[in-house]
Design an enzyme around this catalytic site. Sequence first.
Site, PDB file in Angstrom:
ATOM      1  N   LYS A 166      -0.965  -0.023   3.014  1.00  0.00           N
ATOM      2  CA  LYS A 166       0.188   0.682   2.444  1.00  0.00           C
ATOM      3  C   LYS A 166       1.187  -0.292   1.838  1.00  0.00           C
ATOM      4  O   LYS A 166       1.948   0.057   0.934  1.00  0.00           O
ATOM      5  CB  LYS A 166       0.867   1.519   3.527  1.00  0.00           C
ATOM      6  CG  LYS A 166       0.115   2.777   3.920  1.00  0.00           C
ATOM      7  CD  LYS A 166       0.161   3.830   2.835  1.00  0.00           C
ATOM      8  CE  LYS A 166      -0.574   5.100   3.247  1.00  0.00           C
ATOM      9  NZ  LYS A 166      -0.669   6.057   2.130  1.00  0.00           N
ATOM     10  N   GLU A 195       2.205   1.121 -10.655  1.00  0.00           N
ATOM     11  CA  GLU A 195       2.101   2.544 -10.959  1.00  0.00           C
ATOM     12  C   GLU A 195       3.028   3.392 -10.093  1.00  0.00           C
ATOM     13  O   GLU A 195       3.291   4.558 -10.410  1.00  0.00           O
ATOM     14  CB  GLU A 195       0.656   3.029 -10.730  1.00  0.00           C
ATOM     15  CG  GLU A 195      -0.386   2.354 -11.593  1.00  0.00           C
ATOM     16  CD  GLU A 195      -0.999   1.133 -10.918  1.00  0.00           C
ATOM     17  OE1 GLU A 195      -2.072   0.704 -11.380  1.00  0.00           O
ATOM     18  OE2 GLU A 195      -0.414   0.619  -9.941  1.00  0.00           O
ATOM     19  N   CYS A 207      -6.471   7.341  10.011  1.00  0.00           N
ATOM     20  CA  CYS A 207      -5.208   6.620  10.187  1.00  0.00           C
ATOM     21  C   CYS A 207      -4.890   6.338  11.650  1.00  0.00           C
ATOM     22  O   CYS A 207      -4.179   5.378  11.945  1.00  0.00           O
ATOM     23  CB  CYS A 207      -4.064   7.404   9.559  1.00  0.00           C
ATOM     24  SG  CYS A 207      -4.263   7.691   7.790  1.00  0.00           S
TER      25      CYS A 207
END
Length: 572
Positions: free
Chosen positions: A357, A365, A503
């Site tokens: 992350k 972007e 996750c």
Amino acid sequence: MVDITINGKQMTVPRGITILKAAKMAGIDIPTLCYHPDQFVKANCRVCIVEVEGDKSLPSSCSHEVRDGMVIHTNSRRVLEARKVILELLLANHDADCLTCHRNLNCELQKIANQAGVRVNRFENVLEKLPVDFSSPSIVRNSNKCVKCGRCVDICREVQGLNIVEKIGRSGDIEVMPTFGKYLSDVACVGCGQCSTVCPVAAIYEKEEIEEVWEAINDPEKHVIVQTAPAVRVSIGEEFGMEPGSVATGQLVSSLRRLGFDKVFDTDFTADLTIIEEGNELLKRMKTGGVLPMLTSCSPGWINFIEQYYPDLLPHVSSCKSPQQMFGALAKTYYAEKAGIAPENIFCVSIMPCTAKKFEAGRSEMRVDGQHRDVDAVLTTRELGRMLKQAGIDFTQLEDEEYDDPFGITTGAAVIFGASGGVMEAALRTVYEVVTGKPLLRLNFHTIRGLGGIKEAEVDLDGTIVKVAVAHSLSNAREMMERIRAGKAEYQFIEVMCCPGGCIGGGGQPYHTTDDIRMKRIVSTYQVDEELPLRKSHENPAVKRLYSEYLVEPLGEKSHHLLHTHYVNRKK
């Protein structure tokens, strides 16, 4: 079964198990370093040696099986002295500056050396220090701390299928380093951080951003907001001695307010939003003959993987940003307008179970104004634990508190994003009702839950059978990509998560994560889902209000600008 004796205790154990496992059954702790319960046995550190009566040598307990009549001593004078010598030799080629070490007080080598009574090293330190590798935006590699255990090599090769780091050289000259490169930036590393979760020392760890966050919190000109990922609520407690899988959502919110954040929000809100956008994108592709199967885009490690290893398949990837980045985009636009705060004065922090992350937040972007980052800093679960300890906050004694509006109302569908299969299940709950106009009677899709490598399911949308698949860990992702290339992936939608278990097993989660701990976190995740009053993303009233007030419609012009992106060929 065989009869053995360990430290004078007679017991009967299954034939074929190791001495180490037999000792655990007897409640005896044998220290280990290279051993990991989820990996193959290496037996190269020799820390777990024991004495077996009748044997001349001291065998490693992790690799030697018990045999009938075996008499074992785990703490004889001979074993303790030999173990101390082994540890002293390790430390003689180790950067033992523990006070400033990233893993101080949470280091397996430090713990074992302390238990063994190593107070003075009788061997001269022969370490030739090398520069620390800061080239990756996600993780740091410090070879001066490496003990050559091979855990990082194992998980990178066997679980992720990448071979980014490898053991090079022989005997005492062995080095663990990037294959065919000096730095992590030289090779196609995806920044998943799985290597950091299994490293017993501080040879690999996340690139820390704690100081940047403290600076922002202490800046009176900054309005500092924080978002927390779904998987953090079932893992942050482990940083403070709570049982793995403990649900600590309210305490998490409370702790972040104590740190000084101006607003505490839930990434689950934009997870719900992701389902609306991604679900509608899937339906549009199915109706208009778009590229299928569509691949999810929530996991940044997975996106890094497809960009570098399978760029020809990028048209299959959903254009949706991840929930983290959707939140950042809305924080600097929708929230800024509602709160009357200039976007440049908002500092957006993410608490994530993920090291990749950090790279995602820095991508060019991910800047809605083309200049400033939408997410300014990313802290892993481990970093948050360290930050709370710096502030002297006793996490276990905190009262539960609620998230702030408008990004605090969420559903169970968003919570299960944290587990492998969760994104798919959440999407199916919404897509079914959007297409059929009927309530989905069974919300739980058990076939795509758990730690199975590749899972499949089907759902009947009023006569149209939609086939879906779920893959977690990059070795399974690679298998799925090869199926697509070969035209053998007869699915409409595929969820891919970079890390094992999703996750909940991310590269930024608490140390000592194993499959057993992953399962406990998964069970707790679905428990939270079951207990919430809303369990479908399209029923979230705050998301409905967001569309009516600001976004207008899914896949609309404003949604496309703020919530969607593109990915690029980054093959090395």
